[in-house]
Scaffold this active site. Structure first.
Site, short mmCIF file in Angstrom:
data_model
loop_
_atom_site.label_atom_id
_atom_site.label_comp_id
_atom_site.label_asym_id
_atom_site.label_seq_id
_atom_site.Cartn_x
_atom_site.Cartn_y
_atom_site.Cartn_z
N HIS A 195 44.56 38.21 38.53
CA HIS A 195 44.87 38.30 36.99
C HIS A 195 45.77 39.62 36.75
O HIS A 195 44.91 40.74 36.50
CB HIS A 195 43.56 38.14 36.37
CG HIS A 195 43.61 38.13 34.83
ND1 HIS A 195 42.81 37.36 33.91
CD2 HIS A 195 44.68 38.68 33.87
CE1 HIS A 195 43.08 37.31 32.89
NE2 HIS A 195 44.26 38.25 32.59
N HIS B 10 49.13 41.08 34.69
CA HIS B 10 50.39 40.94 34.05
C HIS B 10 51.34 41.93 34.56
O HIS B 10 50.94 43.17 34.28
CB HIS B 10 50.00 41.07 32.63
CG HIS B 10 49.24 39.89 31.98
ND1 HIS B 10 49.35 38.80 31.54
CD2 HIS B 10 47.87 40.12 32.06
CE1 HIS B 10 48.26 38.18 31.25
NE2 HIS B 10 47.48 38.94 31.42
N HIS C 224 44.54 31.53 30.15
CA HIS C 224 43.49 32.59 29.52
C HIS C 224 42.81 31.46 28.63
O HIS C 224 43.40 30.86 27.59
CB HIS C 224 44.42 33.66 28.85
CG HIS C 224 44.95 34.39 29.63
ND1 HIS C 224 45.86 34.28 30.91
CD2 HIS C 224 44.85 35.86 29.27
CE1 HIS C 224 46.13 35.56 31.11
NE2 HIS C 224 45.60 36.69 30.55
N GLU D 79 38.47 34.27 26.02
CA GLU D 79 38.55 36.04 25.91
C GLU D 79 38.40 36.49 24.71
O GLU D 79 37.20 37.22 24.41
CB GLU D 79 40.19 36.54 26.41
CG GLU D 79 40.11 38.08 26.36
CD GLU D 79 41.89 38.65 26.52
OE1 GLU D 79 42.76 37.52 26.36
OE2 GLU D 79 41.95 39.68 26.70
N ASP E 272 44.09 43.12 34.88
CA ASP E 272 44.70 42.51 33.90
C ASP E 272 46.02 43.25 33.45
O ASP E 272 47.17 43.05 33.74
CB ASP E 272 43.85 42.45 32.60
CG ASP E 272 44.03 41.54 31.36
OD1 ASP E 272 45.08 40.72 31.63
OD2 ASP E 272 43.39 41.64 30.37
N ASP E 273 45.75 44.44 32.73
CA ASP E 273 47.02 45.12 32.36
C ASP E 273 46.51 46.76 32.76
O ASP E 273 46.41 47.52 31.82
CB ASP E 273 47.20 45.08 30.78
CG ASP E 273 47.61 43.78 30.58
OD1 ASP E 273 48.61 43.21 30.77
OD2 ASP E 273 46.72 42.93 29.90
N1 ADE Z 1 49.10 39.35 27.99
C1 ADE Z 1 48.85 40.61 28.63
N2 ADE Z 1 47.31 40.76 28.88
C2 ADE Z 1 46.70 39.64 28.14
C3 ADE Z 1 45.41 39.26 27.84
N3 ADE Z 1 44.59 40.28 28.00
N4 ADE Z 1 45.12 38.50 27.05
C4 ADE Z 1 46.07 37.48 26.78
N5 ADE Z 1 47.30 37.77 26.98
C5 ADE Z 1 47.74 38.73 27.54
ZN ZN Z 2 45.36 38.43 30.98
#
Ligand code: ADE
Ligand code: ZN
Length: 345
Positions: free
Chosen positions: A17, A19, A197, A200, A278-279
């Site tokens: 996971h 991005h 997703h 969340e 994630d990011d």
């Molecule tokens: N795009 C990038 N990070 C995300 C996240 N945590 N949730 C949904 N979309 C995303």
């Molecule tokens: Zn994500």
């Protein structure tokens, strides 16, 4: 580094996971802004980093879409992906399944080809040089409409040999999986499995829709599934993996403190949870940093960490032989490490 931090860093793991646009750190963003003549919304690296204070997913997404405007050329996508893979490799990542958001680029006039050719070249180079394998997952932006998702699926046609699955990301609440049932059905008919997703910020019903309507084989996040006991039983029975992102959950206020993070509960319930970043440029850590953070906050022990690493390969799109090989590597790595004292030092 403490012994436990060394252990976690070297632990062979998959990241499922991630991005790629979320691995754009302020330094690289300013480099690219300069070389592409793009103006960022913040005057300096420090000012941009200071803006990384999010109260929810949408506040993060607003900055995420703003920063990615510096990505314009194939070389930018190569450099972004290469920078991520270098960091991931240093954190024990042996296999990465990477999301990309083509609509966020094509809407700005960047061609689909430039995006995917840059990413793909970096993925191939990492596999050739380091043996770091990967898969690419095309995500549809759920705040956009079905027609745009269909157009993107069509645009990806020449690149299907590079795409392992389709995913669903961006603003969750108000954009349920059901909005994209027909797009995912078309993708499935064309051989693309689904991940999504869900849970969340959105309710357990969105996780159910992802399973029932999109036929998702993996749920990204899934935190709020724990509010529904029947759903948990179903996820356990079907061995549906959850790609959990602890530092993301903290930074986006999905949890108020990591000590309240549901990861330990997920494992105790028998869910196939995995840990991911994630990011990472925005949330304060790459994948091993996430493992270390949950070790500290939740007291996850050596057995839990090994289980998370094994799960990461089990839950991947790798073929069974590769999964078996990499899980055996986890076991051999763990067996070679002396048992670490509870203090972790
Ligand atoms: N795009 C990038 N990070 C995300 C996240 N945590 N949730 C949904 N979309 C995303
Ligand atoms: Zn994500």
């Amino acid at each position: 580094m403490t012994a436990i931090a060394d252990f976690i860093t070297g632990l062979p793991k998959a990241e499922l996971h991630l991005h790629i646009e979320g691995s754009l750190d302020p330094e690289l963003a300013f480099d690219m802004a300069w070389r592409n003549g793009v103006q960022l919304g913040h005057p300096s690296i420090e000012a941009l980093r200071a803006a990384y204070a999010f109260r929810n997913l949408q506040e993060f997404l607003d900055l995420y879409y703003q920063c990615m405007k510096v990505l314009r050329r194939e070389q930018d996508f190569f450099d972004l992906t290469w920078a991520y893979l270098s960091k991931a490799r240093d954190q024990g990542v042996r296999h990465a399944e990477i999301f990309f958001d083509p609509q966020a680029h094509t809407a700005r006039g960047v061609t689909f080809d430039a995006v995917i050719e840059g990413i793909w070249a970096a993925l191939r180079q990492a596999e050739a040089e380091w043996g770091l394998s990967s898969r690419l997952i095309l995500c549809f932006l759920r705040h956009l409409d079905e027609a745009s998702a269909f157009a993107t699926l069509e645009e990806s046609r020449p690149w299907r040999h590079c795409i392992a699955a389709v995913g669903l990301d961006s603003s969750e609440v108000g954009h349920p999986p059901s909005k994209f049932t027909r797009v995912f059905a078309k993708a499935r008919a064309e051989g693309l499995p689904a991940v999504a997703h869900a849970g969340e910020e959105g309710p357990p019903a969105y996780v159910r829709e992802a399973l029932d309507l999109l036929q998702a084989v993996r749920i990204d996040h899934g935190n709020r599934a724990l509010e529904d006991d029947d759903l948990v039983r179903r996820l356990v029975a079907a061995k549906i993996p959850l790609t959990v992102c602890p530092l993301s959950n903290l930074r986006l206020c999905v949890v108020d403190d990591l000590i309240h993070h549901p990861l330990k509960r997920m494992l105790d319930l028998g869910l196939m949870a995995t840990v991911n970043s994630d990011d990472p440029a925005y949330f304060g850590g790459y994948v091993a940093d996430n493992y270390l953070a949950v070790h500290k906050a939740l007291g996850l022990g050596r057995g839990d960490l090994i289980r998370l690493a094994r799960n990461s390969f089990e839950a991947s799109f790798l073929d069974p032989a590769a999964k078996g090989r990499l899980m055996a590597e986890v076991d051999a790595y763990a067996a070679a490490w002396p048992v670490i004292s509870p203090s972790g030092s």
